[in-house]
Design a protein around this motif. Structure first.
Motif, PDB file in Angstrom:
ATOM      1  N   CYS A 142     -56.704   6.887   8.501  1.00 26.55           N
ATOM      2  CA  CYS A 142     -57.980   6.156   8.458  1.00 26.55           C
ATOM      3  C   CYS A 142     -58.975   6.721   7.458  1.00 26.55           C
ATOM      4  O   CYS A 142     -59.993   6.095   7.190  1.00 26.55           O
ATOM      5  N   GLY A 143     -58.724   7.921   6.933  1.00 24.54           N
ATOM      6  CA  GLY A 143     -59.595   8.483   5.906  1.00 24.54           C
ATOM      7  C   GLY A 143     -60.762   9.293   6.396  1.00 24.54           C
ATOM      8  O   GLY A 143     -61.524   9.824   5.585  1.00 24.54           O
ATOM      9  N   VAL A 144     -60.950   9.421   7.701  1.00 22.27           N
ATOM     10  CA  VAL A 144     -62.080  10.190   8.208  1.00 22.27           C
ATOM     11  C   VAL A 144     -61.886  11.663   7.854  1.00 22.27           C
ATOM     12  O   VAL A 144     -60.763  12.180   7.886  1.00 22.27           O
ATOM     13  N   PRO A 145     -62.956  12.369   7.450  1.00 25.15           N
ATOM     14  CA  PRO A 145     -62.794  13.773   7.063  1.00 25.15           C
ATOM     15  C   PRO A 145     -62.394  14.651   8.246  1.00 25.15           C
ATOM     16  O   PRO A 145     -62.810  14.411   9.389  1.00 25.15           O
ATOM     17  N   LEU A 146     -61.580  15.672   7.960  1.00 23.47           N
ATOM     18  CA  LEU A 146     -61.099  16.598   8.973  1.00 23.47           C
ATOM     19  C   LEU A 146     -61.465  18.021   8.585  1.00 23.47           C
ATOM     20  O   LEU A 146     -61.593  18.340   7.404  1.00 23.47           O
ATOM     21  N   PRO A 147     -61.635  18.900   9.568  1.00 21.48           N
ATOM     22  CA  PRO A 147     -61.900  20.307   9.246  1.00 21.48           C
ATOM     23  C   PRO A 147     -60.639  20.973   8.698  1.00 21.48           C
ATOM     24  O   PRO A 147     -59.518  20.573   9.004  1.00 21.48           O
ATOM     25  N   GLY A 148     -60.831  21.985   7.890  1.00 17.94           N
ATOM     26  CA  GLY A 148     -59.695  22.717   7.342  1.00 17.94           C
ATOM     27  C   GLY A 148     -59.452  22.385   5.886  1.00 17.94           C
ATOM     28  O   GLY A 148     -60.174  21.580   5.282  1.00 17.94           O
ATOM     29  N   GLU A 149     -58.436  22.988   5.318  1.00 13.71           N
ATOM     30  CA  GLU A 149     -58.105  22.800   3.909  1.00 13.71           C
ATOM     31  C   GLU A 149     -56.930  21.841   3.753  1.00 13.71           C
ATOM     32  O   GLU A 149     -56.072  21.737   4.626  1.00 13.71           O
ATOM     33  N   ASP A 150     -56.914  21.152   2.627  1.00 13.74           N
ATOM     34  CA  ASP A 150     -55.846  20.211   2.326  1.00 13.74           C
ATOM     35  C   ASP A 150     -54.676  20.959   1.689  1.00 13.74           C
ATOM     36  O   ASP A 150     -54.773  21.468   0.578  1.00 13.74           O
ATOM     37  N   HIS A 151     -53.560  21.019   2.422  1.00 11.71           N
ATOM     38  CA  HIS A 151     -52.369  21.700   1.921  1.00 11.71           C
ATOM     39  C   HIS A 151     -51.296  20.711   1.482  1.00 11.71           C
ATOM     40  O   HIS A 151     -50.133  21.083   1.303  1.00 11.71           O
TER      41      HIS A 151
END
Length: 251
Positions: free
Chosen positions: A58-67
């Protein structure tokens, strides 16, 4: 070749002269900016662009880094989304909400141009070069009242920026529904279910192809779900979704 070069030079000269008379302005505040279809520095910093790790559905931002691995929000882990992947350019709050409402209700068609650039950037992980872009449709009665479909303005500009095929009437709203504003999740899905169908004379455009469905805002995903199901009933090989803004619970 000479004529083509002369035409490019003439075009650049005309654009330069036009900017001297009508200098480009910030889409939000109207202050002068360096390029067309942009935001000034302060407005850019205050606009809630979605970047970094986000829900793959859905594209909602999430905590953490994009791996580089697919991650999902709680809603998309719980709900069975009929589409494969989804992205949004902005959060639906503050300047993001202002941009959406100005486009939708303020006759600010000029917003579609910069918005499409932001959406095209967000859509990069979703793109298949053979896919066709289609907007979420309006019922004809609402189209007469509003005079335009904001999703279609965005979809056409996104397709142009991504170099993809565009079909404005791939889907049709076969039944008029009440506004979804203020309705809960189940009521939204019940209201819009079966209201969107494939255009009977456009099925060949989606047969065995992926479709990118474009809308202005995603809240519960009810409208996008109905549009996705309509694409599959029309023979689409797969569906991804793209919106200008995403409503987030904690936004």
């Amino acid at each position: 070749m000479i004529h083509a070069r002369d035409n490019r030079v003439s075009t650049r000269a005309f654009q330069t002269a036009l900017h001297l008379v009508y200098p480009p302005r910030c889409t939000l505040c109207g202050d002068q900016v360096d390029s067309d279809f942009g935001l000034c520095g302060p407005c850019w910093r205050e606009t809630p662009f979605i970047s970094g790790l986000c829900c793959d559905a859905c594209g909602v931002p999430l905590p953490g880094e994009d791996h580089g691995e697919a991650e999902f929000c709680d809603d998309c882990l719980t709900l069975a989304r009929p589409w494969a992947q989804g992205r949004a350019a902005l959060l639906y709050k503050d300047h993001g909400r202002k941009l959406v409402l100005s486009l939708k209700h303020g006759d600010r068609h000029d917003i579609a141009r910069p918005a499409a650039l932001w959406m095209a950037r967000a859509a990069a992980p979703l793109i298949d070069r053979r896919m066709v872009v289609a907007p979420v449709p309006l019922h004809w009665t609402r189209m007469v009242k509003r005079r335009f479909n904001q999703a279609a303005l965005l979809a056409e500009a996104v397709a142009h920026d991504l170099g993809l095929d565009y079909c404005p009437d791939l889907l049709i709203r076969s039944r008029r529904t009440q506004s979804l504003e203020g309705l809960g999740f189940e009521a939204r899905h019940a209201t819009v279910g079966q209201a969107i169908t494939p255009h009977p004379r456009r099925r060949h455009k989606m047969a065995a192809r992926k479709v990118l469905i474009v809308d202005d805002v995603m809240t519960s995903g009810a409208t996008l779900s109905a549009a996705t199901q309509a694409c599959f009933s029309g023979g689409a090989a797969g569906v991804n979704v793209l919106t200008l803004a995403r409503v987030a619970k904690d936004a």
